[in-house]
Design an enzyme around this catalytic site. Structure first.
Site, PDB file in Angstrom:
ATOM      1  N   ILE A 173       4.870  28.908  28.663  1.00 23.55           N
ATOM      2  CA  ILE A 173       3.484  28.483  28.476  1.00 23.55           C
ATOM      3  C   ILE A 173       3.225  28.434  26.974  1.00 23.55           C
ATOM      4  CG2 ILE A 173       2.551  29.218  30.703  1.00 23.55           C
ATOM      5  CD1 ILE A 173       1.701  31.835  29.546  1.00 23.55           C
ATOM      6  N   ASP A 174       2.232  27.668  26.575  1.00 22.31           N
ATOM      7  CA  ASP A 174       1.980  27.447  25.154  1.00 22.31           C
ATOM      8  C   ASP A 174       1.587  28.738  24.439  1.00 22.31           C
ATOM      9  OD1 ASP A 174       2.449  24.724  25.516  1.00 22.31           O
ATOM     10  OD2 ASP A 174       0.343  24.323  25.983  1.00 22.31           O
ATOM     11  N   LYS A 175       1.756  28.723  23.133  1.00 23.93           N
ATOM     12  CA  LYS A 175       1.451  29.877  22.281  1.00 23.93           C
ATOM     13  C   LYS A 175       0.063  30.451  22.564  1.00 23.93           C
ATOM     14  CE  LYS A 175       0.338  30.813  17.462  1.00 23.93           C
ATOM     15  NZ  LYS A 175       0.053  30.170  16.169  1.00 23.93           N
TER      16      LYS A 175
END
Length: 304
Positions: free
Chosen positions: A138-140
């Site tokens: 999942i994104d930062k």
């Protein structure tokens, strides 16, 4: 060293080999496959090919996966919020601002550094040395439930579940504006933005199929609190699909309007529910990651 192979079908004829491999081996990241192609780790009928080679029906495609070597990534004693752990899998509630895996010039402070310390070397090696244990990401600035595999058997099984779209994933998001419908579905293939390479976009020419279902949970007039259910897991999928409806996620620095009245750091997106069949026991398991504090505080502000 391990070798994967398949014989190309009529349906695969004319498809670039990098794309075909990416579709066939979803457990392997695109960057890892590109590296293998560059290093002549992929052959067609016994000859090394480049990424732009177009497959022909009947081609024998062989991919050699090199043995895992020790990375220059150091284990780091970073606290983890663990939702579940056994000998095969680890489910982590990822905090905001933490990058999942290292990249060039960014080899510390990531989730991979933390799990390398926590798991003491017991991680799957399928995705290469930069992404040990990582089966999906999942994104930062996205928070919430993330699955880590401790061995290759678990990794392969869960990668197949991901490919078959049988892993249950429910996200919570807050989008700008007032969505017209109480629920709906966004379908649009996602690929690289044709001009801005840092962005993804709905790309009918080079994108991969992507489907997002959404349901309104609460309306605030100038914003809407929603749940999203993913059928597919493309890069930035929810962010791209909601932006395509004219309702980008609040705080989204890439796809949003640039206005940030709530002083958010990154998109308001949380991976709340994760459900899968355990690779060893065959039992269905489901985990829920509680909404982070910043998200709860924003909901309170919007309700006022």
């Amino acid at each position: 060293m391990e070798q994967l192979e398949f014989t190309a079908t009529e349906n695969e004829a004319g498809v670039r080999i990098d794309r075909c491999l990416s579709d066939k081996y979803e457990e392997l990241s695109r960057s890892y496959l590109q590296k293998l192609l560059k290093e002549q780790g992929v052959t067609v009928n016994g000859k090394a090919v480049k990424a732009n080679y177009k497959i022909q029906a009947g081609d024998l495609v062989q991919t050699t996966l090199p043995d895992l070597t020790e990375p220059d990534i150091l284990p780091e004693n970073i606290p983890l919020d663990i939702l579940y752990e056994d000998d095969d899998v680890l489910v982590i509630n990822k905090p905001k601002g933490m990058v999942v895996h290292p990249a060039n010039g960014h080899t510390s402070g990531t989730l991979v550094n933390a799990i390398m310390y926590h798991c003491q070397g017991n991680l799957s090696g399928i995705n290469g040395v930069m992404r040990p244990g990582i089966v999906h990401r999942i994104d930062k600035d996205t928070t919430g439930a993330l699955l880590v595999c401790k061995n290759d058997t678990a990794h392969r099984d869960l990668a197949q579940q991901l490919k078959a779209h049988t892993i249950k994933r429910r996200y919570r998001a807050i989008v700008a504006g007032n969505l017209k419908e109480d629920e709906g579905t966004v379908e649009g293939p996602i690929g690289r933005h044709p001009i801005d390479r840092k962005k993804m976009a709905i790309n009918y020419k080079n994108g991969k199929d992507a489907v997002t279902h959404y349901k309104v949970l609460e309306r605030f007039g100038n914003a809407t609190y929603i749940e999203c259910r993913l059928e597919t897991g493309r890069t930035h999928q929810i962010r791209v699909h909601m932006t395509s409806l004219g309702h980008p996620l609040l705080g989204d620095e890439i796809y949003g309007s640039g206005k940030n009245p709530y002083h958010l750091q990154g998109q308001t997106l949380h991976a709340m529910v994760l459900g899968f069949v355990h690779p060893r026991t065959g039992e269905y398991m489901e985990f829920s990651a509680p909404l982070p504090e910043y998200f709860l505080n924003l909901l309170e502000k919007l309700r006022k």
